[in-house]
Design a protein around this motif. Structure first.
Motif, PDB file in Angstrom:
ATOM      1  N   ARG A 283     -11.180  -0.954  -5.709  1.00 31.97           N
ATOM      2  CA  ARG A 283     -10.459  -2.240  -5.764  1.00 31.97           C
ATOM      3  C   ARG A 283      -9.679  -2.457  -4.466  1.00 31.97           C
TER       4      ARG A 283
ATOM      5  N   ARG B 229      -8.118  -3.482  -0.861  1.00 30.88           N
ATOM      6  CA  ARG B 229      -7.564  -4.670  -0.225  1.00 30.88           C
ATOM      7  C   ARG B 229      -7.270  -4.345   1.239  1.00 30.88           C
TER       8      ARG B 229
ATOM      9  N   SER C  87      -8.547   5.201  -7.740  1.00 28.28           N
ATOM     10  CA  SER C  87      -7.252   4.684  -7.306  1.00 28.28           C
ATOM     11  C   SER C  87      -7.443   3.451  -6.426  1.00 28.28           C
ATOM     12  N   ARG C  88      -6.527   2.497  -6.530  1.00 27.25           N
ATOM     13  CA  ARG C  88      -6.609   1.310  -5.662  1.00 27.25           C
ATOM     14  C   ARG C  88      -6.161   1.680  -4.256  1.00 27.25           C
TER      15      ARG C  88
ATOM     16  N   GLU D 173      -5.297   0.455  -0.405  1.00 26.42           N
ATOM     17  CA  GLU D 173      -4.902  -0.691   0.398  1.00 26.42           C
ATOM     18  C   GLU D 173      -4.727  -0.276   1.858  1.00 26.42           C
TER      19      GLU D 173
ATOM     20  N   ARG E  66       3.380  -0.094  -6.769  1.00 23.63           N
ATOM     21  CA  ARG E  66       2.223   0.596  -7.333  1.00 23.63           C
ATOM     22  C   ARG E  66       2.587   1.320  -8.630  1.00 23.63           C
TER      23      ARG E  66
END
Length: 275
Positions: A42, A44, A228-229, A231, A270
């Motif tokens: 996911r 960004r 885990s996201r 970024e 987060r």
């Protein structure tokens, strides 16, 4: 400064040397890798428009032991964006010396190059951009409790590299990669006892929990990362004139400070483990 370097035939070079970058291969591969990684994590990417034209030195933190998923997320995004300047990445010798040759050739075609300062300087002078991770295994193997800390372990050679090449420094901040496995200990004392600090230039020998290995001592032979996201923040470049005028200590402190501030901002919003 904005003219891309001339591309040589990648098959003429040993993996890890300057010249292995395969522009056609990257154009085909990067979008596929981006779809896979950015969907799973996911991901960004923030601030890609800040990347300057022409050669630059990207300086980042990275996590996740040898898999470094945050680095792959960033590189796939950069290459998929079709930026005019090819980006090479300095990696540890182990990638070319102890990993399967087929994998070493794949990452070399994607822009990986041995972490040799002379090669990096030559690449910058030829018009490439270069990504460096000064913290190396100290950064990638830090304990889970320090997952949101920037650890360069006093390594400041990147400042001298940027100064010698006369290129801007672009800080690249990453968060989330250290939640794809759990590192219990970086194992620096163990690395010294086993001699891998001398034999393999590995100053960390981590103890970790991961899928499918469970408890593992040493760099795991790959693992299934937790989703885990991740970024990535591309921060404001530091002009070559500023790099030239400041001391190495000052520029290093500025880079680390910018990275840590960006990570702290993201960390405040987060959730534990999965972002």
């Amino acid at each position: 400064m904005g003219t891309p370097p001339m591309q040589s035939n990648p098959s003429d070079h040993t993996p890890g040397q300057l010249g292995c970058y395969d522009a056609a291969f990257v154009r085909r591969t990067a979008p596929k890798l981006e779809r896979l990684l950015h969907g799973y994590f996911r991901a960004r990417i923030h601030g890609l428009e800040r990347v300057p034209e022409g050669p630059f030195l990207a300086v980042g933190n990275h996590s996740g032991v040898g898999l470094v998923p945050d680095a792959l997320v960033w590189l796939s995004a950069y290459h998929s964006a079709r930026r005019p300047t090819p980006l090479l990445t300095l990696v540890h010798d182990q990638m070319f010396d102890n990993y399967p040759r087929r994998l070493a050739r794949w990452v070399a075609r994607f822009g990986a190059m041995r972490a040799d300062p002379d090669h990096a300087l030559a690449a910058l002078r030829q018009g490439y951009a270069v990504q460096v991770y000064p913290g190396g295994d100290h950064d990638a193997c830090r304990p889970f409790s320090q997952r949101n800390q920037v650890v360069f372990a006093g390594r400041t050679g990147y400042v001298e590299l940027a100064r010698a090449a006369g290129v801007p420094i672009v800080p690249i901040a990453a968060i989330g990669g250290h939640e794809t496995l759990i590192i219990l200990s970086e194992g620096r004392r163990l690395a010294r006892r086993l001699g891998v600090d001398r034999k393999l230039r590995l100053e960390s020998f981590p103890v970790s929990l991961s899928i499918p290995w469970g408890l593992w001592i040493g760099p795991p032979p790959g693992y299934v990362p937790l989703p885990s996201r991740i970024e990535i923040d591309v921060l404001e470049p530091i002009d070559p004139e500023v790099v030239a005028a400041g001391s190495t200590v000052e520029i290093d402190a500025r880079v680390r400070g910018a990275l840590q501030a960006a990570i702290d901002r993201r960390a405040a919003n987060r959730r534990l483990l999965f972002g």
